[in-house]
Design a protein around this motif. Sequence first.
Motif, PDB file in Angstrom:
ATOM      1  N   PHE A   1       0.821  -1.208   0.000  1.00 26.76           N
ATOM      2  CA  PHE A   1       0.000   0.000   0.000  1.00 26.76           C
ATOM      3  C   PHE A   1       0.855   1.258   0.000  1.00 26.76           C
ATOM      4  O   PHE A   1       1.844   1.349   0.721  1.00 26.76           O
ATOM      5  CB  PHE A   1      -0.924   0.046   1.227  1.00 26.76           C
ATOM      6  N   PHE A   2       0.441   2.231  -0.799  1.00 25.43           N
ATOM      7  CA  PHE A   2       1.026   3.563  -0.768  1.00 25.43           C
ATOM      8  C   PHE A   2       0.312   4.376   0.307  1.00 25.43           C
ATOM      9  O   PHE A   2      -0.884   4.175   0.554  1.00 25.43           O
ATOM     10  CB  PHE A   2       0.817   4.283  -2.110  1.00 25.43           C
ATOM     11  N   LEU A   3       1.006   5.334   0.912  1.00 25.76           N
ATOM     12  CA  LEU A   3       0.329   6.271   1.811  1.00 25.76           C
ATOM     13  C   LEU A   3      -0.576   7.192   1.006  1.00 25.76           C
ATOM     14  O   LEU A   3      -1.591   7.649   1.509  1.00 25.76           O
ATOM     15  CB  LEU A   3       1.340   7.100   2.601  1.00 25.76           C
ATOM     16  N   GLY A   4      -0.212   7.466  -0.238  1.00 21.28           N
ATOM     17  CA  GLY A   4      -1.082   8.321  -1.034  1.00 21.28           C
ATOM     18  C   GLY A   4      -0.604   8.528  -2.447  1.00 21.28           C
ATOM     19  O   GLY A   4       0.518   8.188  -2.813  1.00 21.28           O
ATOM     20  N   ARG A   5      -1.527   9.071  -3.237  1.00 23.32           N
ATOM     21  CA  ARG A   5      -1.241   9.484  -4.608  1.00 23.32           C
ATOM     22  C   ARG A   5      -1.891  10.843  -4.809  1.00 23.32           C
ATOM     23  O   ARG A   5      -2.879  11.188  -4.155  1.00 23.32           O
ATOM     24  CB  ARG A   5      -1.771   8.475  -5.622  1.00 23.32           C
ATOM     25  N   ASN A   6      -1.317  11.625  -5.682  1.00 23.24           N
ATOM     26  CA  ASN A   6      -1.834  12.974  -5.918  1.00 23.24           C
ATOM     27  C   ASN A   6      -2.932  12.946  -6.976  1.00 23.24           C
ATOM     28  O   ASN A   6      -2.701  12.573  -8.101  1.00 23.24           O
ATOM     29  CB  ASN A   6      -0.690  13.902  -6.339  1.00 23.24           C
ATOM     30  N   TRP A   7      -4.106  13.371  -6.584  1.00 23.16           N
ATOM     31  CA  TRP A   7      -5.252  13.341  -7.477  1.00 23.16           C
ATOM     32  C   TRP A   7      -5.540  14.763  -7.967  1.00 23.16           C
ATOM     33  O   TRP A   7      -6.031  15.608  -7.219  1.00 23.16           O
ATOM     34  CB  TRP A   7      -6.458  12.763  -6.766  1.00 23.16           C
ATOM     35  N   HIS A   8      -5.229  15.029  -9.215  1.00 23.30           N
ATOM     36  CA  HIS A   8      -5.564  16.297  -9.858  1.00 23.30           C
ATOM     37  C   HIS A   8      -6.851  16.043 -10.629  1.00 23.30           C
ATOM     38  O   HIS A   8      -6.829  15.718 -11.814  1.00 23.30           O
ATOM     39  CB  HIS A   8      -4.433  16.752 -10.784  1.00 23.30           C
ATOM     40  N   ALA A   9      -7.972  16.156  -9.923  1.00 24.63           N
ATOM     41  CA  ALA A   9      -9.284  15.836 -10.494  1.00 24.63           C
ATOM     42  C   ALA A   9      -9.478  16.543 -11.831  1.00 24.63           C
ATOM     43  O   ALA A   9      -9.253  17.748 -11.948  1.00 24.63           O
ATOM     44  CB  ALA A   9     -10.386  16.233  -9.522  1.00 24.63           C
ATOM     45  N   GLY A  10      -9.847  15.768 -12.839  1.00 21.98           N
ATOM     46  CA  GLY A  10     -10.096  16.315 -14.164  1.00 21.98           C
ATOM     47  C   GLY A  10      -8.858  16.893 -14.833  1.00 21.98           C
ATOM     48  O   GLY A  10      -8.964  17.691 -15.755  1.00 21.98           O
ATOM     49  N   GLY A  11      -7.659  16.512 -14.328  1.00 24.49           N
ATOM     50  CA  GLY A  11      -6.417  17.030 -14.891  1.00 24.49           C
ATOM     51  C   GLY A  11      -6.135  18.479 -14.519  1.00 24.49           C
ATOM     52  O   GLY A  11      -5.345  19.158 -15.184  1.00 24.49           O
ATOM     53  N   ASP A  12      -6.763  18.956 -13.453  1.00 22.62           N
ATOM     54  CA  ASP A  12      -6.641  20.350 -13.029  1.00 22.62           C
ATOM     55  C   ASP A  12      -5.265  20.618 -12.417  1.00 22.62           C
ATOM     56  O   ASP A  12      -4.981  20.214 -11.292  1.00 22.62           O
ATOM     57  CB  ASP A  12      -7.741  20.675 -12.020  1.00 22.62           C
ATOM     58  N   ALA A  13      -4.415  21.322 -13.155  1.00 20.37           N
ATOM     59  CA  ALA A  13      -3.051  21.609 -12.694  1.00 20.37           C
ATOM     60  C   ALA A  13      -3.015  22.657 -11.590  1.00 20.37           C
ATOM     61  O   ALA A  13      -1.970  22.846 -10.956  1.00 20.37           O
ATOM     62  CB  ALA A  13      -2.198  22.066 -13.874  1.00 20.37           C
ATOM     63  N   THR A  14      -4.133  23.344 -11.323  1.00 21.33           N
ATOM     64  CA  THR A  14      -4.134  24.355 -10.262  1.00 21.33           C
ATOM     65  C   THR A  14      -4.302  23.737  -8.880  1.00 21.33           C
ATOM     66  O   THR A  14      -4.099  24.412  -7.875  1.00 21.33           O
ATOM     67  CB  THR A  14      -5.242  25.404 -10.466  1.00 21.33           C
ATOM     68  N   LEU A  15      -4.670  22.458  -8.822  1.00 16.12           N
ATOM     69  CA  LEU A  15      -4.816  21.787  -7.533  1.00 16.12           C
ATOM     70  C   LEU A  15      -3.442  21.538  -6.922  1.00 16.12           C
ATOM     71  O   LEU A  15      -2.439  21.451  -7.627  1.00 16.12           O
ATOM     72  CB  LEU A  15      -5.586  20.481  -7.697  1.00 16.12           C
ATOM     73  N   ASP A  16      -3.391  21.410  -5.602  1.00 15.78           N
ATOM     74  CA  ASP A  16      -2.138  21.211  -4.875  1.00 15.78           C
ATOM     75  C   ASP A  16      -2.368  20.153  -3.790  1.00 15.78           C
ATOM     76  O   ASP A  16      -2.424  20.471  -2.602  1.00 15.78           O
ATOM     77  CB  ASP A  16      -1.685  22.547  -4.273  1.00 15.78           C
ATOM     78  N   PRO A  17      -2.516  18.886  -4.199  1.00 15.17           N
ATOM     79  CA  PRO A  17      -2.823  17.823  -3.248  1.00 15.17           C
ATOM     80  C   PRO A  17      -1.869  17.784  -2.053  1.00 15.17           C
ATOM     81  O   PRO A  17      -0.663  18.034  -2.209  1.00 15.17           O
ATOM     82  CB  PRO A  17      -2.707  16.552  -4.085  1.00 15.17           C
ATOM     83  N   GLN A  18      -2.425  17.480  -0.876  1.00 16.27           N
ATOM     84  CA  GLN A  18      -1.614  17.409   0.340  1.00 16.27           C
ATOM     85  C   GLN A  18      -2.048  16.245   1.215  1.00 16.27           C
ATOM     86  O   GLN A  18      -3.235  16.069   1.487  1.00 16.27           O
ATOM     87  CB  GLN A  18      -1.742  18.693   1.161  1.00 16.27           C
ATOM     88  N   THR A  19      -1.071  15.476   1.661  1.00 14.75           N
ATOM     89  CA  THR A  19      -1.255  14.518   2.746  1.00 14.75           C
ATOM     90  C   THR A  19      -0.027  14.594   3.646  1.00 14.75           C
ATOM     91  O   THR A  19       1.103  14.551   3.162  1.00 14.75           O
ATOM     92  CB  THR A  19      -1.395  13.069   2.252  1.00 14.75           C
ATOM     93  N   THR A  20      -0.263  14.731   4.939  1.00 10.53           N
ATOM     94  CA  THR A  20       0.786  14.637   5.948  1.00 10.53           C
ATOM     95  C   THR A  20       0.389  13.516   6.889  1.00 10.53           C
ATOM     96  O   THR A  20      -0.754  13.474   7.368  1.00 10.53           O
ATOM     97  CB  THR A  20       0.936  15.952   6.736  1.00 10.53           C
TER      98      THR A  20
END
Length: 138
Positions: free
Chosen positions: A49-68
């Motif tokens: 299992f990965f702790l996470g993956r970055n999801w840029h919904a709809g290919g939106d490059a303005t998103l800035d996914p975060q998981t700590t």
Amino acid sequence: MIDKSVITLKKRWNGTSAGYVTAPSTAAGRKGILIANSTVNGDVSDRSFFLGRNWHAGGDATLDPQTTVRNTSLSAAIKTTPWSDMGGFSWKDDRFAEYKNTGAGAGAASADRPLLTDAQAAAQEVADWLGDWTPTAS
């Protein structure tokens, strides 16, 4: 925000182990997912299992996914390279980090495993997500 909780990883419908604990799709300038003071475990294969993956919904490059993930016990289910790219976006361009995790799934700082400094972690605590809200048990 997840605090003082147990996250139990499960096998897929066909009995295999693989997956992601988080897949944030965070707006720029907003707080994403914080997992603190918790346990991540489950009856799954080691390093599956990965702790996470970055999801840029709809290919939106303005998103800035975060998981700590901080002060959390990670079982051997967590991959030694715990973050994954998604949809042509590199997780390294977003906000993924750990702080003082323990257990067989925790690891040392590396290019594939960013760990927060004490100063950085001071701005990523439970109170930073909750503000002046104080939840109570009913």
